[in-house]
Design a protein around this motif. Structure first.
Motif, PDB file in Angstrom:
ATOM      1  N   LEU A  76       8.670  24.426  52.593  1.00 22.22           N
ATOM      2  CA  LEU A  76       8.174  24.963  51.330  1.00 22.22           C
ATOM      3  C   LEU A  76       9.260  26.003  50.539  1.00 22.22           C
ATOM      4  O   LEU A  76       8.881  26.386  49.372  1.00 22.22           O
ATOM      5  N   PHE A  77      10.164  26.247  51.311  1.00 21.28           N
ATOM      6  CA  PHE A  77      11.146  27.337  50.639  1.00 21.28           C
ATOM      7  C   PHE A  77      11.974  26.372  49.828  1.00 21.28           C
ATOM      8  O   PHE A  77      12.527  25.226  49.812  1.00 21.28           O
ATOM      9  N   PRO A  78      12.575  26.990  48.673  1.00 22.78           N
ATOM     10  CA  PRO A  78      13.426  26.262  47.842  1.00 22.78           C
ATOM     11  C   PRO A  78      14.667  25.856  48.300  1.00 22.78           C
ATOM     12  O   PRO A  78      15.151  26.572  49.379  1.00 22.78           O
ATOM     13  N   ASN A  79      15.235  24.788  47.812  1.00 22.98           N
ATOM     14  CA  ASN A  79      16.430  24.300  48.578  1.00 22.98           C
ATOM     15  C   ASN A  79      17.605  25.317  48.299  1.00 22.98           C
ATOM     16  O   ASN A  79      17.759  25.851  47.181  1.00 22.98           O
ATOM     17  N   ARG A  80      18.375  25.611  49.390  1.00 20.32           N
ATOM     18  CA  ARG A  80      19.465  26.424  48.944  1.00 20.32           C
ATOM     19  C   ARG A  80      21.005  25.949  49.552  1.00 20.32           C
ATOM     20  O   ARG A  80      20.654  25.586  50.987  1.00 20.32           O
ATOM     21  N   ASP A  81      21.759  25.729  49.008  1.00 18.80           N
ATOM     22  CA  ASP A  81      23.225  25.362  49.491  1.00 18.80           C
ATOM     23  C   ASP A  81      23.845  26.050  50.498  1.00 18.80           C
ATOM     24  O   ASP A  81      23.811  27.582  50.078  1.00 18.80           O
ATOM     25  N   SER A  82      24.416  25.834  51.467  1.00 16.95           N
ATOM     26  CA  SER A  82      25.242  26.551  52.307  1.00 16.95           C
ATOM     27  C   SER A  82      26.563  27.140  51.547  1.00 16.95           C
ATOM     28  O   SER A  82      26.982  26.765  50.613  1.00 16.95           O
ATOM     29  N   PRO A  83      26.924  28.454  52.025  1.00 19.12           N
ATOM     30  CA  PRO A  83      28.077  29.221  51.467  1.00 19.12           C
ATOM     31  C   PRO A  83      29.296  28.058  51.362  1.00 19.12           C
ATOM     32  O   PRO A  83      30.071  28.405  50.415  1.00 19.12           O
ATOM     33  N   THR A  84      29.389  27.312  52.206  1.00 23.24           N
ATOM     34  CA  THR A  84      30.527  26.458  52.308  1.00 23.24           C
ATOM     35  C   THR A  84      30.774  25.494  51.030  1.00 23.24           C
ATOM     36  O   THR A  84      31.694  24.916  50.564  1.00 23.24           O
ATOM     37  N   LEU A  85      29.392  25.225  50.399  1.00 23.01           N
ATOM     38  CA  LEU A  85      29.116  24.507  49.561  1.00 23.01           C
ATOM     39  C   LEU A  85      29.106  25.172  48.056  1.00 23.01           C
ATOM     40  O   LEU A  85      29.621  24.627  46.930  1.00 23.01           O
TER      41      LEU A  85
ATOM     42  N   HIS B 198      25.402  28.674  56.973  1.00 21.01           N
ATOM     43  CA  HIS B 198      24.244  29.403  56.816  1.00 21.01           C
ATOM     44  C   HIS B 198      24.752  30.828  56.312  1.00 21.01           C
ATOM     45  O   HIS B 198      25.612  31.427  56.513  1.00 21.01           O
ATOM     46  N   TRP B 199      23.827  31.289  55.284  1.00 20.63           N
ATOM     47  CA  TRP B 199      24.040  32.774  54.748  1.00 20.63           C
ATOM     48  C   TRP B 199      23.328  33.692  55.825  1.00 20.63           C
ATOM     49  O   TRP B 199      22.372  33.174  56.149  1.00 20.63           O
ATOM     50  N   LEU B 200      23.787  35.107  55.785  1.00 20.59           N
ATOM     51  CA  LEU B 200      23.082  36.036  56.779  1.00 20.59           C
ATOM     52  C   LEU B 200      21.547  36.025  56.315  1.00 20.59           C
ATOM     53  O   LEU B 200      20.787  35.991  57.249  1.00 20.59           O
ATOM     54  N   THR B 201      21.243  35.941  54.986  1.00 20.87           N
ATOM     55  CA  THR B 201      19.865  36.079  54.667  1.00 20.87           C
ATOM     56  C   THR B 201      18.959  34.796  55.114  1.00 20.87           C
ATOM     57  O   THR B 201      17.726  34.955  55.259  1.00 20.87           O
ATOM     58  N   ASP B 202      19.643  33.556  55.463  1.00 23.25           N
ATOM     59  CA  ASP B 202      18.814  32.490  55.932  1.00 23.25           C
ATOM     60  C   ASP B 202      18.145  32.950  57.215  1.00 23.25           C
ATOM     61  O   ASP B 202      17.022  32.217  57.702  1.00 23.25           O
ATOM     62  N   PHE B 203      18.833  33.876  58.032  1.00 21.33           N
ATOM     63  CA  PHE B 203      18.305  34.477  59.336  1.00 21.33           C
ATOM     64  C   PHE B 203      17.363  35.547  58.994  1.00 21.33           C
ATOM     65  O   PHE B 203      16.178  35.576  59.497  1.00 21.33           O
ATOM     66  N   ILE B 204      17.934  36.711  58.401  1.00 26.73           N
ATOM     67  CA  ILE B 204      17.393  37.890  58.359  1.00 26.73           C
ATOM     68  C   ILE B 204      16.152  37.844  57.434  1.00 26.73           C
ATOM     69  O   ILE B 204      15.005  38.537  57.532  1.00 26.73           O
ATOM     70  N   CYS B 205      16.257  37.111  56.393  1.00 26.60           N
ATOM     71  CA  CYS B 205      14.894  37.299  55.271  1.00 26.60           C
ATOM     72  C   CYS B 205      14.422  35.670  55.238  1.00 26.60           C
ATOM     73  O   CYS B 205      13.419  35.480  54.447  1.00 26.60           O
ATOM     74  N   GLY B 206      14.726  34.869  55.889  1.00 20.08           N
ATOM     75  CA  GLY B 206      14.106  33.550  56.102  1.00 20.08           C
ATOM     76  C   GLY B 206      13.401  33.480  57.323  1.00 20.08           C
ATOM     77  O   GLY B 206      12.109  33.340  57.545  1.00 20.08           O
ATOM     78  N   ALA B 207      14.285  33.226  58.454  1.00 18.05           N
ATOM     79  CA  ALA B 207      13.596  33.046  59.798  1.00 18.05           C
ATOM     80  C   ALA B 207      12.896  34.364  60.266  1.00 18.05           C
ATOM     81  O   ALA B 207      11.810  34.227  61.114  1.00 18.05           O
TER      82      ALA B 207
ATOM     83  N   ARG C 151      31.198  15.412  64.421  1.00 19.17           N
ATOM     84  CA  ARG C 151      29.861  16.017  64.396  1.00 19.17           C
ATOM     85  C   ARG C 151      29.633  17.369  64.375  1.00 19.17           C
ATOM     86  O   ARG C 151      28.871  18.003  65.036  1.00 19.17           O
ATOM     87  N   THR C 152      30.700  18.167  63.658  1.00 17.52           N
ATOM     88  CA  THR C 152      30.751  19.654  63.434  1.00 17.52           C
ATOM     89  C   THR C 152      29.988  19.571  62.207  1.00 17.52           C
ATOM     90  O   THR C 152      30.314  19.167  61.036  1.00 17.52           O
ATOM     91  N   LYS C 153      28.786  20.778  62.226  1.00 16.65           N
ATOM     92  CA  LYS C 153      28.181  20.872  60.811  1.00 16.65           C
ATOM     93  C   LYS C 153      28.352  22.293  60.271  1.00 16.65           C
ATOM     94  O   LYS C 153      28.357  23.139  60.843  1.00 16.65           O
ATOM     95  N   ASP C 154      29.088  22.054  59.040  1.00 18.44           N
ATOM     96  CA  ASP C 154      29.457  23.470  58.562  1.00 18.44           C
ATOM     97  C   ASP C 154      28.894  23.652  57.309  1.00 18.44           C
ATOM     98  O   ASP C 154      29.324  24.408  56.193  1.00 18.44           O
ATOM     99  N   ALA C 155      27.863  22.477  56.737  1.00 21.46           N
ATOM    100  CA  ALA C 155      27.437  22.598  55.141  1.00 21.46           C
ATOM    101  C   ALA C 155      26.039  21.885  55.433  1.00 21.46           C
ATOM    102  O   ALA C 155      25.688  21.165  56.175  1.00 21.46           O
ATOM    103  N   SER C 156      25.141  22.559  54.439  1.00 25.44           N
ATOM    104  CA  SER C 156      23.714  21.759  54.445  1.00 25.44           C
ATOM    105  C   SER C 156      23.075  22.213  52.734  1.00 25.44           C
ATOM    106  O   SER C 156      23.618  23.333  52.309  1.00 25.44           O
ATOM    107  N   HIS C 157      22.367  21.343  52.335  1.00 27.64           N
ATOM    108  CA  HIS C 157      21.950  21.666  50.978  1.00 27.64           C
ATOM    109  C   HIS C 157      20.470  22.326  51.125  1.00 27.64           C
ATOM    110  O   HIS C 157      19.830  22.544  50.121  1.00 27.64           O
ATOM    111  N   SER C 158      20.057  22.615  52.377  1.00 31.24           N
ATOM    112  CA  SER C 158      18.803  23.160  52.778  1.00 31.24           C
ATOM    113  C   SER C 158      18.989  24.241  53.819  1.00 31.24           C
ATOM    114  O   SER C 158      18.502  23.939  54.984  1.00 31.24           O
ATOM    115  N   SER C 159      19.605  25.343  53.555  1.00 35.15           N
ATOM    116  CA  SER C 159      20.023  26.042  54.783  1.00 35.15           C
ATOM    117  C   SER C 159      19.051  27.388  54.628  1.00 35.15           C
ATOM    118  O   SER C 159      19.043  27.865  55.901  1.00 35.15           O
TER     119      SER C 159
END
Length: 243
Positions: free
Chosen positions: A110-119, A189-198, A136-144
């Motif tokens: 339900l969270f708004p989509n957010r691009d990774s900082p690398t994007l 991921h941004w730091l807040t993807d963990f601290i303010c999201g998860a 198969r290294t993942k360093d970017a996402s459109h829903s971080s």
């Protein structure tokens, strides 16, 4: 003297902290922190080739398997050292936390989509470009946001704080946190993807499971029914009243 909070105080404190993290994020108070943390971590990728390669390798499927294996082994060790009834309580807590994780994962959509900082930043260093041979290294996402890994790790840490005791926590908690950092180090991921999201989702889960009457009632009755069933079939010995 150890401070002991009532269930009611803990219930509201955890949810207030979760709300504060979310509100301050929405108001933009974390924007500068997000940017600075990413810039620092991203700069490390060009300062050391060995470090960048390690980060690239740490953001593959094997680290997820290692993380899951460590968490399973941590619970298994505690399970082996506990008595029969505590083992039942641990299993019931795991079932409830697993159900909570499923709810959290659904709520995360339900969270708004957010691009990774690398994007977001054109100058961002990407390990996939540095080491194209590492697949198969993942360093970017459109829903971080929120971080799925963060939800899993923080939910497990909540379980650790409420079920594990003493020096065992000093071993388990730092390792779990270390295993959860590769996505942040690589810029996925941004730091807040963990601290303010998860983290807020895990705090709310802990409040309802461990400090609310409905949560404690469900866990108590689930454990009690399971223990009586195991006593009835002879797997657990019946407890006699102390004389």
């Amino acid at each position: 003297m150890k401070l002991q909070l009532s269930d009611a105080a803990s219930f509201f404190l955890l949810q207030f902290l979760a709300l504060a993290l979310v509100v301050t994020f929405i108001l933009g108070y974390w924007d500068g922190v997000d940017r600075d943390v990413f810039e620092i971590l991203n700069s490390w990728l060009v300062m050391s080739v060995s470090w960048a390669e390690f980060v690239a390798l740490a953001n593959q499927r094997w680290i997820d398997l290692l993380s899951g294996g460590f968490m399973l082994a941590s619970v298994g060790f505690y399970f082996a050292c506990a008595d029969g009834r505590e083992r039942v309580r641990v299993c019931c807590a795991i079932v409830l936390m697993g159900a909570a994780f499923s709810v959290q994962a659904s709520a995360g959509g339900l969270f708004p989509n957010r691009d990774s900082p690398t994007l977001v930043y054109e100058h961002a260093v990407k390990v996939t470009e540095q080491f194209p041979e590492i697949k198969r290294t993942k360093d970017a996402s459109h829903s971080s946001n929120p971080s799925d890994h963060g939800i899993g790790f923080f939910t497990f840490l909540m379980f650790c704080f409420y079920r594990f005791r003493g020096k065992y926590l000093w071993v388990v908690v730092p390792v779990v946190i270390a295993l959860g950092t590769p996505r942040l180090l690589v810029g996925a991921h941004w730091l807040t993807d963990f601290i303010c999201g998860a983290l807020p989702m895990a705090l709310i889960t802990a409040a309802w499971l461990f400090h609310s009457m409905p949560g404690k009632w469900v866990e108590r009755n689930m454990a009690g029914l399971t223990i009586r069933s195991l006593e009835w079939v002879g797997i657990l010995k019946r407890q006699t009243a102390a004389t």
